[in-house]
Design a protein around this motif. Structure first.
Motif, PDB file in Angstrom:
ATOM      1  N   SER A 298      13.954  35.006  44.033  1.00  0.00           N
ATOM      2  CA  SER A 298      14.233  34.937  45.468  1.00  0.00           C
ATOM      3  C   SER A 298      15.732  34.779  45.741  1.00  0.00           C
ATOM      4  N   VAL A 299      16.470  34.307  44.756  1.00  0.00           N
ATOM      5  CA  VAL A 299      17.926  34.162  44.943  1.00  0.00           C
ATOM      6  C   VAL A 299      18.633  35.450  44.536  1.00  0.00           C
ATOM      7  N   GLN A 300      18.292  36.005  43.387  1.00  0.00           N
ATOM      8  CA  GLN A 300      18.914  37.259  42.944  1.00  0.00           C
ATOM      9  C   GLN A 300      17.903  38.008  42.090  1.00  0.00           C
ATOM     10  N   SER A 301      17.531  39.200  42.542  1.00  0.00           N
ATOM     11  CA  SER A 301      16.494  39.928  41.817  1.00  0.00           C
ATOM     12  C   SER A 301      17.061  41.018  40.906  1.00  0.00           C
ATOM     13  N   GLU A 302      18.362  41.302  41.036  1.00  0.00           N
ATOM     14  CA  GLU A 302      18.958  42.360  40.194  1.00  0.00           C
ATOM     15  C   GLU A 302      20.340  41.933  39.739  1.00  0.00           C
ATOM     16  N   TYR A 303      20.666  42.297  38.564  1.00  0.00           N
ATOM     17  CA  TYR A 303      22.012  42.040  38.042  1.00  0.00           C
ATOM     18  C   TYR A 303      22.516  43.350  37.452  1.00  0.00           C
ATOM     19  N   LEU A 304      23.720  43.767  37.850  1.00  0.00           N
ATOM     20  CA  LEU A 304      24.321  44.954  37.219  1.00  0.00           C
ATOM     21  C   LEU A 304      25.414  44.439  36.284  1.00  0.00           C
ATOM     22  N   LEU A 305      25.043  44.311  35.029  1.00  0.00           N
ATOM     23  CA  LEU A 305      25.967  43.709  34.077  1.00  0.00           C
ATOM     24  C   LEU A 305      26.879  44.770  33.503  1.00  0.00           C
ATOM     25  N   LYS A 306      28.143  44.499  33.486  1.00  0.00           N
ATOM     26  CA  LYS A 306      29.095  45.418  32.812  1.00  0.00           C
ATOM     27  C   LYS A 306      29.512  44.711  31.540  1.00  0.00           C
ATOM     28  N   ILE A 307      29.290  45.396  30.437  1.00  0.00           N
ATOM     29  CA  ILE A 307      29.557  44.771  29.147  1.00  0.00           C
ATOM     30  C   ILE A 307      30.604  45.609  28.406  1.00  0.00           C
ATOM     31  N   ARG A 308      31.656  44.930  28.058  1.00  0.00           N
ATOM     32  CA  ARG A 308      32.706  45.653  27.316  1.00  0.00           C
ATOM     33  C   ARG A 308      32.408  45.502  25.826  1.00  0.00           C
ATOM     34  N   VAL A 309      32.408  46.660  25.163  1.00  0.00           N
ATOM     35  CA  VAL A 309      32.147  46.645  23.729  1.00  0.00           C
ATOM     36  C   VAL A 309      33.433  47.077  23.030  1.00  0.00           C
ATOM     37  N   GLY A 310      33.878  46.241  22.158  1.00  0.00           N
ATOM     38  CA  GLY A 310      35.141  46.536  21.459  1.00  0.00           C
ATOM     39  C   GLY A 310      36.269  45.720  22.039  1.00  0.00           C
ATOM     40  N   GLN A 311      37.359  45.659  21.283  1.00  0.00           N
ATOM     41  CA  GLN A 311      38.514  44.870  21.708  1.00  0.00           C
ATOM     42  C   GLN A 311      39.211  45.582  22.858  1.00  0.00           C
ATOM     43  N   PHE A 312      39.532  44.811  23.863  1.00  0.00           N
ATOM     44  CA  PHE A 312      40.169  45.391  25.046  1.00  0.00           C
ATOM     45  C   PHE A 312      41.458  46.106  24.692  1.00  0.00           C
ATOM     46  N   LYS A 313      42.162  45.533  23.692  1.00  0.00           N
ATOM     47  CA  LYS A 313      43.489  46.100  23.402  1.00  0.00           C
ATOM     48  C   LYS A 313      43.407  47.434  22.662  1.00  0.00           C
ATOM     49  N   TYR A 314      42.194  47.741  22.092  1.00  0.00           N
ATOM     50  CA  TYR A 314      42.074  49.043  21.406  1.00  0.00           C
ATOM     51  C   TYR A 314      41.522  50.083  22.354  1.00  0.00           C
ATOM     52  N   PRO A 315      42.046  51.251  22.288  1.00  0.00           N
ATOM     53  CA  PRO A 315      41.587  52.293  23.230  1.00  0.00           C
ATOM     54  C   PRO A 315      40.128  52.670  23.007  1.00  0.00           C
ATOM     55  N   SER A 316      39.586  52.347  21.840  1.00  0.00           N
ATOM     56  CA  SER A 316      38.201  52.743  21.558  1.00  0.00           C
ATOM     57  C   SER A 316      37.171  51.938  22.353  1.00  0.00           C
ATOM     58  N   HIS A 317      37.599  50.841  23.018  1.00  0.00           N
ATOM     59  CA  HIS A 317      36.603  50.010  23.700  1.00  0.00           C
ATOM     60  C   HIS A 317      36.013  50.777  24.876  1.00  0.00           C
ATOM     61  N   ARG A 318      34.813  50.459  25.207  1.00  0.00           N
ATOM     62  CA  ARG A 318      34.196  51.089  26.384  1.00  0.00           C
ATOM     63  C   ARG A 318      33.300  50.081  27.115  1.00  0.00           C
ATOM     64  N   VAL A 319      32.925  50.423  28.325  1.00  0.00           N
ATOM     65  CA  VAL A 319      32.126  49.491  29.130  1.00  0.00           C
ATOM     66  C   VAL A 319      30.717  50.092  29.327  1.00  0.00           C
ATOM     67  N   VAL A 320      29.707  49.263  29.046  1.00  0.00           N
ATOM     68  CA  VAL A 320      28.317  49.715  29.195  1.00  0.00           C
ATOM     69  C   VAL A 320      27.709  48.971  30.391  1.00  0.00           C
ATOM     70  N   SER A 321      26.944  49.693  31.203  1.00  0.00           N
ATOM     71  CA  SER A 321      26.295  49.031  32.354  1.00  0.00           C
ATOM     72  C   SER A 321      24.827  48.777  32.027  1.00  0.00           C
ATOM     73  N   ILE A 322      24.428  47.565  32.228  1.00  0.00           N
ATOM     74  CA  ILE A 322      23.001  47.226  32.020  1.00  0.00           C
ATOM     75  C   ILE A 322      22.457  46.680  33.330  1.00  0.00           C
ATOM     76  N   HIS A 323      21.399  47.356  33.802  1.00  0.00           N
ATOM     77  CA  HIS A 323      20.783  46.933  35.071  1.00  0.00           C
ATOM     78  C   HIS A 323      19.609  46.004  34.735  1.00  0.00           C
ATOM     79  N   VAL A 324      19.741  44.730  35.068  1.00  0.00           N
ATOM     80  CA  VAL A 324      18.658  43.786  34.758  1.00  0.00           C
ATOM     81  C   VAL A 324      17.852  43.531  36.030  1.00  0.00           C
ATOM     82  N   HIS A 325      16.551  43.884  35.969  1.00  0.00           N
ATOM     83  CA  HIS A 325      15.658  43.603  37.104  1.00  0.00           C
ATOM     84  C   HIS A 325      14.955  42.291  36.830  1.00  0.00           C
ATOM     85  N   VAL A 326      15.037  41.377  37.773  1.00  0.00           N
ATOM     86  CA  VAL A 326      14.298  40.112  37.614  1.00  0.00           C
ATOM     87  C   VAL A 326      12.946  40.299  38.308  1.00  0.00           C
TER      88      VAL A 326
END
Ligand code: AMP
Length: 964
Positions: free
Chosen positions: A82-110
């Motif tokens: 009732s407070v929050q039914s969805e979360y759009l999580l952005k998850i960074r995989v890899g070290q920020f300082k390396y160009p190879s890092h990327r961001v993955v979006s995970i949609h969590v339905h409560v």
């Protein structure tokens, strides 16, 4: 393959099977809102190179989730759909300082879970208990009852449960609790254990005729709308509606108490502030309900005269909740945790199941916070406070329309001095935040007229209430139940109780009434909830705890135990003879005096002789001398045991109450010889004149004969002392007295001049050979009535047969020879195992057993019940129908116990005598049903026999009066 790897693979499969198709950068997953912290939601292994470090960079400002070291999303804190039914999580995989890092979006339905989170119900808020208090229940439950046992004792039982009992297995609880939205608690309690099951089974028989289930209804004394119910459910109840009813109150019952056969449902309103006392209506018991008194003694409740339940809130220690206070609260930020279900009541600015999610907004409170403390002329401060907001302006609008504005502050406090009734009304706090959003909240000030403890139009009078009564400016002290007066200083006047003393006390017989709840404290001689029940016979005094000592059938006063003697007895215990016997008594006294004078000098010699004899006897050196006395001595020693065995039936002191002297007896001729006794016709002097009696003495002076003698005497006393026993109407031989002197011992009974039924039947056969069954059936009807009386008293005769039926001069059949009779409770039916064991125990030969009259279960297990008496009654019918032939099965004259049991198991029964109608044979056959419970009860037998007889001679009927 490691377990860890497998687990990850499974989680991965979970992701691929999601209904929402996953794009390259966006995945979807759902999680129930009641997932516990630590629950893994999704592994990124396989989606991304999980060995790279990963971190949630967006979408979870209140840290509901975290990533474990292997890049798995895990629930970190309680979720709330009732407070929050969805979360759009952005998850960074890899070290920020390396160009190879990327961001993955995970949609969590409560996902919403019905019934979650638990609701905080203010109506049944319960105090928090101080730490260190040793109670372990949220509530305390006290049960009290006043019961009459089958032996005429009155028991006052009281028990308080404020912690789990030692033998309760809390890992495998036997109860399920549920609370509905109206704070009504329902507890389904499984009945376990042999004793409890037996009690429950018997209670289920005790239900009222107009009720489907056994139900105890209790009403709160202070407030008659509050009720408490205890109901009993049986799994083989035909009525499915009843189980439905149970499931409706406690939906989890079927899952949690799957195998329960008997379930109690206890329903009551959750007690919140004070103890509630309920007075219960207990259904009248059809049969006595057995209970375990001590380890190995059993008692039986005849009647429950008063029962009450007191429920009081105790509360759990801080941070604990649940019925057993065994669960940990999760509430944060000062939230209050509900004692029953752990629901959190958040403070301002917080929300969510655990009150750990910030809630942007504004709150309004006052100082003093309690409205009762805000009265005319007080200074009141109104606090407007913002929560988790970037404030642009904060405004307080007063009831008169004026506004107080504050810029860029998070809190505004406004004091209204010397408050007036015009200051009453709504105070509105309003916030404009930096995003242009507006939040507002209203608090309404209600101003009491007078300061605390003041009353009157000018508030110039002081209340000074006692006993915790609040002070109302108009009404003054509002007294708690039981108190009255301007300051609640006096208790309710006699005969009244409750709030404002408006209720009338129901206490009778001089009992006092507790002013607060109307509870009665009975005076000596009375008990029951209203003290209307006099102590049972042979009991008197306070709580009926004293035992009467009156002799010779005297009446005992229920209050002080004084005896009202029957003629010709007198004395405090009615043990002495009256007027006409006075002279004799004087002579007797003189005789005693003389005797004493002679005996005193001899006393020391006698003592010496007795001591030596005792020592020699103990060493078995005095065998010859002891032989004669041996049986009696042993039997007398055993008398105590016999009495103990009959504790459920006979009142203490029974022997002396019926004792009479042999001096009133003049013996005549021998009238019969039984297995253990011989019977002599005798004359007994009574106040009404001399009467003919039958005096039964032991046949041999051995233990067995004495044991049967005393047992028969005790059983007859028990029957005759029962308050429902009517000598004139009873079909049990009447007891007239007992002689228990060293040299003479007699059971004195009414004399049945026509002798025993067996002889009578055989005489009839010899004399004319014709069988007049309808006439002899009257005797069967009489004996069925005797069996009804025994059933009511929970006694078994164990030897119902024509030879033990006596016929009086008025042609009434009476059941006699109670030497083998027993109290079904004391022996719990299972007297011994096998015939031989029993024979050994009773020093009997095999032959003496009336095998052909014995029921199947008595032959096999030694079990004797009212139903086994019914079996023997069937054989008695057969004897009547054959004019006293010897019952024989399959022509086997002398079967052993085992052989006979086997024959009966094969379904063989006594054949239908040629003279006997099919209808009559049906009645006797019904007594020989293999299952005891399928045999008819004696009252049914009486009806059926009367029908059989009436069809034979329609104009004949046997009225009860004919037994006189
Ligand atoms: P019992 O030992 O009770 O079986 O008695 C033995 C026999 O004595 C009975 O079969 C009767 O014939 C006779 N008898 C017992 N009690 C009485 C009685 N109250 N009146 C007359 N005869 C009796």
């Amino acid at each position: 393959m490691s377990v860890n790897y497998l687990r990850r693979l499974l989680l991965l499969l979970g992701v691929y099977s999601l209904p929402c198709p996953a794009s390259e950068d966006r995945r979807s997953v759902s999680v129930p809102e009641n997932a516990k912290p630590g629950t893994e939601v999704l592994s990124l292994l396989g989606i991304e190179k999980a060995e790279l470090p990963c971190v949630i960079v967006e979408g979870d400002p209140y840290r509901r989730f975290y990533l474990s070291t292997n890049c798995t999303i895990v629930v970190g804190r309680a979720l709330d759909w009732s407070v929050q039914s969805e979360y759009l999580l952005k998850i960074r995989v890899g070290q920020f300082k390396y160009p190879s890092h990327r961001v993955v979006s995970i949609h969590v339905h409560v996902k919403n879970v019905p019934g979650y989170p638990p609701v905080y119900n203010d109506m049944c808020e319960i105090p928090t208990r101080a730490l260190g208090d040793s109670d372990e229940f949220l509530l305390s439950l006290s049960i009290s009852a006043q019961v009459e046992t089958t032996v005429g004792d009155v028991l006052f039982a009281e028990r308080t449960f404020s912690r789990p009992l030692d033998h309760w297995n809390m890992d495998n609880p036997t109860f399920v609790i549920n609370m509905d939205n109206n704070c009504q608690l329902h507890i389904a309690l499984e009945v376990r254990g042999l004793t409890d099951t037996a009690v429950a089974a018997e209670l289920s028989l005790a239900k009222h005729h107009d009720q489907d289930t056994f139900k105890v209804s209790c009403y709160a004394e202070s407030n008659h709308t509050s009720e408490l119910f205890i109901e009993l459910y049986h799994d083989d109840d035909d009525d499915k509606d009843k189980l439905h009813h149970l499931k409706q109150y406690v939906p989890q019952v079927m899952a949690k108490l799957k195998k329960a056969r008997l379930i109690y449902l206890v329903s009551f309103a959750f007690p919140t502030k004070t103890a509630t006392r309920y007075k219960c209506d207990f259904p009248s018991l059809r049969n006595p309900v057995r209970f375990r008194k001590h380890r190995d003694s059993i008692g039986a409740i005849k009647n429950v005269e008063a029962a009450a339940v007191v429920l009081a809130p105790i509360g759990c220690p801080p941070s604990r909740y649940g019925f057993l206070c065994d669960k940990s609260c999760i509430c944060e930020n000062g939230a209050r945790c509900h004692g029953f279900n752990g629901a959190c009541k958040c403070t301002h600015g917080w929300q969510g199941v655990a009150c750990d999610i910030p809630k942007a907004g504004v709150s309004a409170t006052t100082t003093p916070s309690d409205p009762a403390d805000i009265y005319i002329s007080t200074n009141v401060t109104i606090h407007c406070k913002t929560h988790h907001l970037n404030v642009t302006t904060l405004t307080l609008r007063l009831p008169n329309g004026s506004e107080i504005v504050s810029n860029v502050t998070t809190q505004l406090d406004q004091t209204v001095s010397n408050i007036e009734s015009e200051d009453k009304g709504p105070y509105i706090c309003q916030v404009l935040d930096t995003h242009g959003n507006v939040f507002n909240v209203t608090i309404v000030l209600d101003i009491a007229k007078c300061p605390p403890n003041r009353k009157g139009d000018l508030c110039d009078e002081t209340c000074d209430c006692l006993h915790g009564a609040p002070c109302d400016w108009q009404a003054g002290c509002v007294c708690p139940p039981g108190w009255t007066g301007t300051r609640c200083q006096t208790t309710c006047p006699d005969g009244t109780h409750g709030e404002r003393c408006t209720k009338k006390c129901c206490c009778q017989n001089g009992a006092s009434c507790t002013p607060s709840d109307g509870m009665c404290t009975c005076k000596a001689g009375w008990y029951g909830s209203d003290c209307t029940v006099p102590c049972p016979r042979y009991r008197y005094g306070l709580k009926c705890q004293e035992t009467c000592t009156c002799k010779n059938n005297a009446t005992c006063d229920n209050v002080d135990g004084s005896c009202t003697c029957a003629v010709p007895w007198k004395g405090t215990d009615c043990g002495e003879l009256h007027a006409s016997s006075q002279q004799g008594a004087v002579q007797q006294a003189n005789g005693w005096k003389l005797l004493v004078e002679i005996l005193v000098p001899l006393a020391s010699v006698i003592v010496l002789v007795v001591c030596v004899a005792t020592i020699l006897y103990k060493k078995r050196l005095l065998c010859g001398v002891a032989a004669g006395a041996d049986g009696e001595t042993e039997a007398l020693l055993e008398l105590q045991q016999v009495e103990a065995g009959l504790t459920q039936t006979v009142q203490p002191g029974w022997l002396s109450r019926w004792e009479t002297t042999s001096r009133h007896l003049s013996l005549g001729h021998l009238v019969g010889m039984g297995m253990f006794g011989h019977v002599i016709q005798a004359k007994l002097k009574t106040p009404a004149g001399e009467i003919t009696v039958a005096a039964k003495a032991v046949r041999r002076k051995d233990t067995q004969c004495y044991r049967n003698f005393y047992r028969e005497a005790a059983i007859l006393v028990a029957i005759h002392e029962d308050q429902n026993h009517e000598n004139l109407r009873s079909n049990i031989i009447q007891l007239l007295g007992l002689v228990n002197e060293t040299s003479q011992k007699y059971i004195l009974m009414e004399y049945a001049s026509k002798g025993n039924l067996l002889l009578l039947l055989r005489q009839a056969r010899r004399q004319n050979g014709t069988i007049f069954l309808p006439y002899n059936l009257r005797y069967a009807v009489h004996i069925s009535r005797a069996l009804q009386e025994l059933q009511r008293l929970a006694l078994t005769h164990c030897d119902v047969a024509a030879r033990n039926v006596l016929i009086t001069a008025d042609d009434v059949a009476k059941l006699a020879d109670f030497g083998l009779a027993r109290d079904v409770y004391a022996t719990v039916q299972y007297v011994t195992g096998h015939k031989r064991e029993r024979a050994k125990r009773e020093n009997l030969d095999d032959e003496v057993f009336p095998l052909n009259w014995m029921s199947l279960e008595s032959l096999e297990t030694g079990e004797y019940t009212c139903q086994s008496d019914v079996w023997s009654f069937g054989v008695l019918l057969w004897e009547i129908a054959t004019l006293g032939r010897e019952p024989r099965y399959d022509g086997n004259n002398n079967p052993s116990c085992l052989q006979l049991a086997r024959t009966l198991r094969r379904g063989v029964r006594l054949r239908r005598p040629p003279e006997c109608s099919g209808e009559m044979y049906d009645v006797m056959s019904s007594c020989w049903q293999e299952q005891p419970s399928e045999r008819p009860d004696p009252d049914v037998l009486e009806k059926r026999l009367l029908q059989v007889r009436n069809t034979m001679i329609p104009c004949l009927s046997i009225e009860r009066e004919t037994t006189v």
